[in-house]
Enzyme design. Structure first.
Site, PDB file in Angstrom:
ATOM      1  N   GLY A 129     -15.145  -1.390  -3.201  1.00  0.00           N
ATOM      2  CA  GLY A 129     -14.361  -0.219  -2.793  1.00  0.00           C
ATOM      3  C   GLY A 129     -15.199   0.856  -2.126  1.00  0.00           C
ATOM      4  O   GLY A 129     -16.427   0.757  -2.057  1.00  0.00           O
ATOM      5  N   ALA A 130     -14.522   1.887  -1.637  1.00  0.00           N
ATOM      6  CA  ALA A 130     -15.203   2.974  -0.917  1.00  0.00           C
ATOM      7  C   ALA A 130     -16.239   3.644  -1.827  1.00  0.00           C
ATOM      8  O   ALA A 130     -17.362   3.922  -1.403  1.00  0.00           O
ATOM      9  CB  ALA A 130     -14.184   3.993  -0.409  1.00  0.00           C
TER      10      ALA A 130
ATOM     11  N   ARG B 252      -8.112  -8.986  -6.793  1.00  0.00           N
ATOM     12  CA  ARG B 252      -7.878  -8.896  -5.354  1.00  0.00           C
ATOM     13  C   ARG B 252      -9.162  -9.031  -4.525  1.00  0.00           C
ATOM     14  O   ARG B 252      -9.174  -9.647  -3.465  1.00  0.00           O
ATOM     15  CB  ARG B 252      -7.204  -7.541  -5.059  1.00  0.00           C
ATOM     16  CG  ARG B 252      -6.626  -7.369  -3.696  1.00  0.00           C
ATOM     17  CD  ARG B 252      -5.685  -6.169  -3.690  1.00  0.00           C
ATOM     18  NE  ARG B 252      -6.257  -5.023  -4.421  1.00  0.00           N
ATOM     19  CZ  ARG B 252      -6.823  -3.980  -3.840  1.00  0.00           C
ATOM     20  NH1 ARG B 252      -6.910  -3.913  -2.534  1.00  0.00           N
ATOM     21  NH2 ARG B 252      -7.294  -2.990  -4.567  1.00  0.00           N
TER      22      ARG B 252
ATOM     23  N   ARG C 210     -10.605  11.358 -18.521  1.00  0.00           N
ATOM     24  CA  ARG C 210     -11.256  12.654 -18.292  1.00  0.00           C
ATOM     25  C   ARG C 210     -10.853  13.735 -19.291  1.00  0.00           C
ATOM     26  O   ARG C 210     -11.686  14.548 -19.679  1.00  0.00           O
ATOM     27  CB  ARG C 210     -10.949  13.147 -16.869  1.00  0.00           C
ATOM     28  CG  ARG C 210     -11.691  12.377 -15.808  1.00  0.00           C
ATOM     29  CD  ARG C 210     -11.329  12.918 -14.433  1.00  0.00           C
ATOM     30  NE  ARG C 210     -11.872  12.075 -13.386  1.00  0.00           N
ATOM     31  CZ  ARG C 210     -11.284  11.879 -12.216  1.00  0.00           C
ATOM     32  NH1 ARG C 210     -10.128  12.484 -11.946  1.00  0.00           N
ATOM     33  NH2 ARG C 210     -11.835  11.105 -11.316  1.00  0.00           N
TER      34      ARG C 210
ATOM     35  N   CYS D  39     -13.316  14.398  -7.526  1.00  0.00           N
ATOM     36  CA  CYS D  39     -14.220  14.817  -6.439  1.00  0.00           C
ATOM     37  C   CYS D  39     -14.126  16.309  -6.115  1.00  0.00           C
ATOM     38  O   CYS D  39     -15.140  16.998  -5.959  1.00  0.00           O
ATOM     39  CB  CYS D  39     -13.956  13.991  -5.183  1.00  0.00           C
ATOM     40  SG  CYS D  39     -12.221  13.579  -4.909  1.00  0.00           S
TER      41      CYS D  39
ATOM     42  N   SER E 121     -10.902   9.420   2.913  1.00  0.00           N
ATOM     43  CA  SER E 121     -11.641   8.327   2.265  1.00  0.00           C
ATOM     44  C   SER E 121     -11.501   8.343   0.749  1.00  0.00           C
ATOM     45  O   SER E 121     -11.707   7.309   0.105  1.00  0.00           O
ATOM     46  CB  SER E 121     -13.121   8.343   2.663  1.00  0.00           C
ATOM     47  OG  SER E 121     -13.704   9.572   2.321  1.00  0.00           O
TER      48      SER E 121
ATOM     49  N   LYS F  12      -5.553  18.078 -12.102  1.00  0.00           N
ATOM     50  CA  LYS F  12      -6.888  17.580 -12.450  1.00  0.00           C
ATOM     51  C   LYS F  12      -7.908  18.696 -12.209  1.00  0.00           C
ATOM     52  O   LYS F  12      -8.759  18.980 -13.063  1.00  0.00           O
ATOM     53  CB  LYS F  12      -7.247  16.352 -11.603  1.00  0.00           C
ATOM     54  CG  LYS F  12      -6.585  15.058 -12.072  1.00  0.00           C
ATOM     55  CD  LYS F  12      -7.011  13.869 -11.201  1.00  0.00           C
ATOM     56  CE  LYS F  12      -6.006  13.591 -10.115  1.00  0.00           C
ATOM     57  NZ  LYS F  12      -6.335  12.446  -9.248  1.00  0.00           N
TER      58      LYS F  12
ATOM     59  N   HIS G 259     -14.914  16.749   1.687  1.00  0.00           N
ATOM     60  CA  HIS G 259     -13.864  17.681   1.263  1.00  0.00           C
ATOM     61  C   HIS G 259     -14.346  19.108   1.511  1.00  0.00           C
ATOM     62  O   HIS G 259     -15.504  19.436   1.244  1.00  0.00           O
ATOM     63  CB  HIS G 259     -13.603  17.555  -0.235  1.00  0.00           C
ATOM     64  CG  HIS G 259     -12.872  16.320  -0.659  1.00  0.00           C
ATOM     65  ND1 HIS G 259     -12.327  15.409   0.215  1.00  0.00           N
ATOM     66  CD2 HIS G 259     -12.579  15.870  -1.914  1.00  0.00           C
ATOM     67  CE1 HIS G 259     -11.734  14.445  -0.485  1.00  0.00           C
ATOM     68  NE2 HIS G 259     -11.881  14.695  -1.768  1.00  0.00           N
TER      69      HIS G 259
ATOM     70  N   ASN H 263     -17.244  13.642  -0.403  1.00  0.00           N
ATOM     71  CA  ASN H 263     -16.412  13.303  -1.562  1.00  0.00           C
ATOM     72  C   ASN H 263     -16.770  11.964  -2.189  1.00  0.00           C
ATOM     73  O   ASN H 263     -16.495  11.736  -3.359  1.00  0.00           O
ATOM     74  CB  ASN H 263     -14.930  13.318  -1.165  1.00  0.00           C
ATOM     75  CG  ASN H 263     -14.638  12.474   0.055  1.00  0.00           C
ATOM     76  OD1 ASN H 263     -15.180  12.737   1.137  1.00  0.00           O
ATOM     77  ND2 ASN H 263     -13.819  11.451  -0.083  1.00  0.00           N
TER      78      ASN H 263
HETATM   79  O1  L14 Z   1     -10.646  10.500  -8.899  1.00  0.00           O
HETATM   80  O2  L14 Z   1      -8.232  11.295  -2.452  1.00  0.00           O
HETATM   81  O3  L14 Z   1      -8.855  11.504  -9.532  1.00  0.00           O
HETATM   82  O4  L14 Z   1      -6.417  10.326  -3.072  1.00  0.00           O
HETATM   83  C1  L14 Z   1      -7.666  10.373  -7.126  1.00  0.00           C
HETATM   84  C2  L14 Z   1      -7.085  10.544  -5.747  1.00  0.00           C
HETATM   85  C3  L14 Z   1      -9.956  10.852  -6.232  1.00  0.00           C
HETATM   86  C4  L14 Z   1      -9.390  11.048  -4.873  1.00  0.00           C
HETATM   87  C5  L14 Z   1      -9.514  10.952  -8.668  1.00  0.00           C
HETATM   88  C6  L14 Z   1      -7.531  10.757  -3.309  1.00  0.00           C
HETATM   89  C7  L14 Z   1      -8.986  10.855  -7.307  1.00  0.00           C
HETATM   90  C8  L14 Z   1      -8.047  10.665  -4.688  1.00  0.00           C
END
Ligand code: L14
Length: 350
Positions: A16-17, A43, A103, A132, A162, A223, A252, A326
């Protein structure tokens, strides 16, 4: 690849990214790895990934993948974390989880090493990596909070695509080409993969990141609000957030308003504080048009801050601009820093 010394490390979500940036950060920091396991959801299993010149085949993660693993970096989505983090802990691993799954769990420290590294000592197997947007903001808030205290924070974000993954970035790029060519577009991912409606991100600004909650705020906004209070250990801090997605690939940006608790620091005082703050780089020289920008932040681990100025109506209030990559400080880099802190604090079995 097996080394004599170091730790057995697993990366879940390796294709993943964020997972890719975790590997890049481990490589670049020369993290002490004895054995590396690259894992993913079903996947992406079978994909090939190169680390330090060696090709690995990514395996589908299951409970037994974590046998003998000492540190596991998770970034494969909240439901996979909920399912597999307890299994990894049962097998003796320490999990650094980059999803929102744990979290706000009171048994799980939520850590930005520059701000609350000592909270790591309270862990019970899982340490959560914050959102992030939260991370870059608290890195900038902490030096000010430490010296002057904080009463109130209001933040508006300008978030990159991203964060939502590679597929979202592809969607933005294709849409941009299609729109320039005058073709119709049919968005499928943004603002949120699992929500009812989808909107174009190309040439747009979308005031929705993650799903809406009953109180009218989005989950991303909640969050930021809840995590900031937890990391700063300040339940009573007043925090409000508006999170907006822009057609930026990575980096960001945030406009932050603060009210300090004690005293009336001058802008120069705040600049000095921020300039010497851990993980922070000050870029603030309006006369030369110097300020942080998303494009300049890409690939760098710093949190950049600038545009510091007084509120024109309130004595104890200030505004500033915070930018960071980010995927790095907002995710992968912070996770690897947590792993380094675990080693430094003598909390990983050698
Ligand atoms: O880690 O950019 O809570 O859509 C969830 C959504 C991080 C980024 C997290 C996005 C995120 C995110």
């Amino acid at each position: 690849m097996a080394n004599e010394t170091g730790y057995t490390v697993a990366v879940l979500g390796a294709t993943g990214a964020v997972g890719q940036q975790m590997l890049a950060t481990l490589e670049q920091k020369d993290f002490p790895i004895k054995d590396l396991k690259l894992l993913s959801s079903k996947r992406s299993a079978g994909k090939k990934v190169t680390f330090k010149g060696t090709e690995y085949t990514v395996e589908e993660a299951g409970p037994d993948s974590f046998e003998n693993v000492q540190i596991a970096l998770f970034s494969a989505g909240g439901s996979i974390s909920k399912q597999l983090a307890p299994e990894a802990v049962k097998r003796g691993a320490v999990v650094v989880d980059n999803t929102s799954a744990f979290r706000m769990d009171e048994n799980v420290p939520l850590v930005v090493p520059e701000v609350n590294e000592a909270d790591i000592k309270e862990h019970n197997g899982i340490i959560a990596n914050p959102n992030c947007s939260t991370i870059q903001m608290v890195v900038a808030l902490e030096p000010i909070r430490k010296k002057y205290g904080l009463n109130k924070v209001i933040v508006s974000t300008y978030q990159a695509v991203s964060g939502a993954g590679w597929a979202a970035v592809e969607e933005m790029k294709e849409q941009s080409r299609d729109m320039l060519d005058g073709k119709e577009v049919s968005p499928e991912i943004l603002p949120v993969g699992g929500d009812k409606k989808h909107f174009p991100i190309a040439f747009n600004a979308i005031p929705q990141i993650d799903k809406f909650q009953e109180n009218g705020y989005t989950f991303e906004e909640m969050k930021m609000i809840n995590e900031t209070k937890k990391i700063l250990h300040q339940d009573k801090l007043e925090v409000a957030a508006t999170c907006v997605r822009l057609p930026v690939e990575t980096g960001h940006s945030e406009s932050v308003y603060i009210e300090v608790e004690n005293g009336n620091p001058g802008v120069e005082d705040l600049k000095q504080l921020l300039e010497s703050g851990d993980g922070l780089t000050l870029k603030d020289n309006p006369s030369e048009q110097e300020y942080p920008m998303a494009l300049d932040s890409v690939g760098l681990p710093d949190v950049f801050v600038g545009r510091i100025r007084r509120d024109l109506d309130r004595e104890n209030a200030y505004h500033f601009w915070v930018v960071s990559d980010n995927l790095l400080k907002g995710a992968a880099y912070n996770s690897v820093q947590i792993a380094e802190s675990l080693i430094k604090l003598g909390m990983l079995k050698g």
